[in-house]
Enzyme design. Structure first.
Site, PDB file in Angstrom:
ATOM      1  N   SER A   1       0.785  -1.321  -0.041  1.00  0.00           N
ATOM      2  CA  SER A   1      -0.250  -0.122  -0.005  1.00  0.00           C
ATOM      3  C   SER A   1       0.715   1.180   0.161  1.00  0.00           C
ATOM      4  CB  SER A   1      -0.935   0.016   1.400  1.00  0.00           C
ATOM      5  OG  SER A   1      -1.781  -1.285   1.333  1.00  0.00           O
TER       6      SER A   1
HETATM    7  N1  SAM Z   1      -0.386  -3.760   3.989  1.00  0.00           N
HETATM    8  C1  SAM Z   1      -0.004  -4.691   3.183  1.00  0.00           C
HETATM    9  C2  SAM Z   1       1.280  -4.107   2.458  1.00  0.00           C
HETATM   10  O1  SAM Z   1       1.150  -3.083   2.328  1.00  0.00           O
HETATM   11  O2  SAM Z   1       1.940  -4.962   1.961  1.00  0.00           O
HETATM   12  C3  SAM Z   1      -1.239  -4.767   2.335  1.00  0.00           C
HETATM   13  C4  SAM Z   1      -1.085  -5.536   1.036  1.00  0.00           C
HETATM   14  S1  SAM Z   1      -2.489  -5.930  -0.039  1.00  0.00           S
HETATM   15  C5  SAM Z   1      -3.053  -4.312  -0.386  1.00  0.00           C
HETATM   16  C6  SAM Z   1      -3.483  -6.571   0.885  1.00  0.00           C
HETATM   17  C7  SAM Z   1      -3.265  -8.351   0.938  1.00  0.00           C
HETATM   18  O3  SAM Z   1      -4.391  -8.694   1.660  1.00  0.00           O
HETATM   19  C8  SAM Z   1      -2.949  -9.031  -0.107  1.00  0.00           C
HETATM   20  O4  SAM Z   1      -1.555  -9.576  -0.099  1.00  0.00           O
HETATM   21  C9  SAM Z   1      -4.071 -10.155  -0.079  1.00  0.00           C
HETATM   22  O5  SAM Z   1      -3.343 -11.333  -0.416  1.00  0.00           O
HETATM   23  C10 SAM Z   1      -4.308 -10.026   1.344  1.00  0.00           C
HETATM   24  N2  SAM Z   1      -5.758 -10.754   1.663  1.00  0.00           N
HETATM   25  C11 SAM Z   1      -6.660 -10.493   0.905  1.00  0.00           C
HETATM   26  N3  SAM Z   1      -7.691 -11.265   1.336  1.00  0.00           N
HETATM   27  C12 SAM Z   1      -7.353 -11.894   2.635  1.00  0.00           C
HETATM   28  C13 SAM Z   1      -7.850 -12.682   3.709  1.00  0.00           C
HETATM   29  N4  SAM Z   1      -9.113 -13.161   3.552  1.00  0.00           N
HETATM   30  N5  SAM Z   1      -6.928 -12.943   4.715  1.00  0.00           N
HETATM   31  C14 SAM Z   1      -5.604 -12.561   4.534  1.00  0.00           C
HETATM   32  N6  SAM Z   1      -4.923 -11.920   3.707  1.00  0.00           N
HETATM   33  C15 SAM Z   1      -5.920 -11.423   2.659  1.00  0.00           C
END
Ligand code: SAM
Length: 225
Positions: A69
């Site tokens: 993000s």
């Molecule tokens: N704060 C993190 C970063 O900056 O690296 C955010 C990464 S991304 C915007 C959101 C993440 O949420 C992704 O890696 C995605 O695979 C994960 N995600 C989506 N649904 C999820 C779930 N039900 N449980 C765990 N992770 C999940």
């Protein structure tokens, strides 16, 4: 709280200081949040080919269709939690592990869940390299929370949900805060859920754009893409 082992070296120090200045200009006031950003080598959480862009205030691809993000979003999230340093926190969506490490500097214990195993493995390595020792990672569906260690003083969801996942509200401690972007797949409203005197209140903060939260209390796997 974690002590940084790999501060990122001199190479990126100037860029990191400029990022902190940019965040300050964009309204981030919490000094402990700004300090955590200054200590954390974001270039170790992005693919090697994107390291030169690691200190832009922008989201970047991290593989598997996911993103790290925008730093301002991380800073705003952390500021909204009004952390004191003693908290046990649950993060849903470890992704790159960058926010996990920011949290490790600001609270006592971090629990973080990622559903994509390959990202969780990369994040685990980057978190270890950053020297964070107060972090526990799990691979799975974070929309059901992590019951074993509940309740949590704060819960952060880093992906967009169709509605507030009830298990996360249930796992929030009295006096705790849950941050979750809620809306459709294109745009969400960042919502703060607070539990006080047994009552649950919600407050809208700002529009945001996140990748979808996939899971039993999120989008269905086919709906989310
Ligand atoms: N704060 C993190 C970063 O900056 O690296 C955010 C990464 S991304 C915007 C959101 C993440 O949420 C992704 O890696 C995605 O695979 C994960 N995600 C989506 N649904 C999820 C779930 N039900 N449980 C765990 N992770 C999940």
């Amino acid at each position: 709280m974690a002590r940084p082992v790999d501060s990122g070296g001199g190479e990126f120090r100037g860029a990191r200081e400029r990022l902190v200045e940019t965040l300050r200009e964009k309204g981030i006031r919490d000094l402990s949040v700004l300090r955590a950003i200054e200590m954390t080598p974001r270039h170790n959480f992005v693919p090697t080919g994107l390291r030169h862009r690691a200190y832009e205030d922008a989201p970047l691809p991290i593989g598997n269709g996911q993103t790290i993000s925008q730093p301002w979003v991380h800073a705003r999230y952390l500021e909204l939690l009004e952390l004191k340093g003693t908290e046990k926190v649950l993060e849903i969506g470890t992704g790159s592990g960058y926010q996990t490490v920011l949290l490790s500097h600001l609270v006592a214990q971090v629990f973080s869940i990622e559903r994509i195993a390959a990202l969780a493995q990369q994040a685990r390595e980057a978190i270890q390299r950053a020297g964070a020792r107060n972090v526990n990672l799990s691979i799975g569906d974070g929309t059901v929370g992590w019951r074993e260690y509940a309740p949590y003083d704060a819960i952060l969801v880093g992906a967009g949900a169709p509605a507030i996942p009830q298990p996360l509200v249930d796992q929030l401690a009295e006096g705790g805060r849950l941050l979750v972007p809620v809306g459709d797949r294109e745009e969400q409203q960042l919502v703060v859920v607070q539990k006080k005197d047994g009552k649950v209140t919600t407050r809208d903060i700002a529009p945001m754009r996140f990748v979808p939260l996939l899971g039993s209390h999120g989008w269905g796997i086919d709906e989310g893409r």
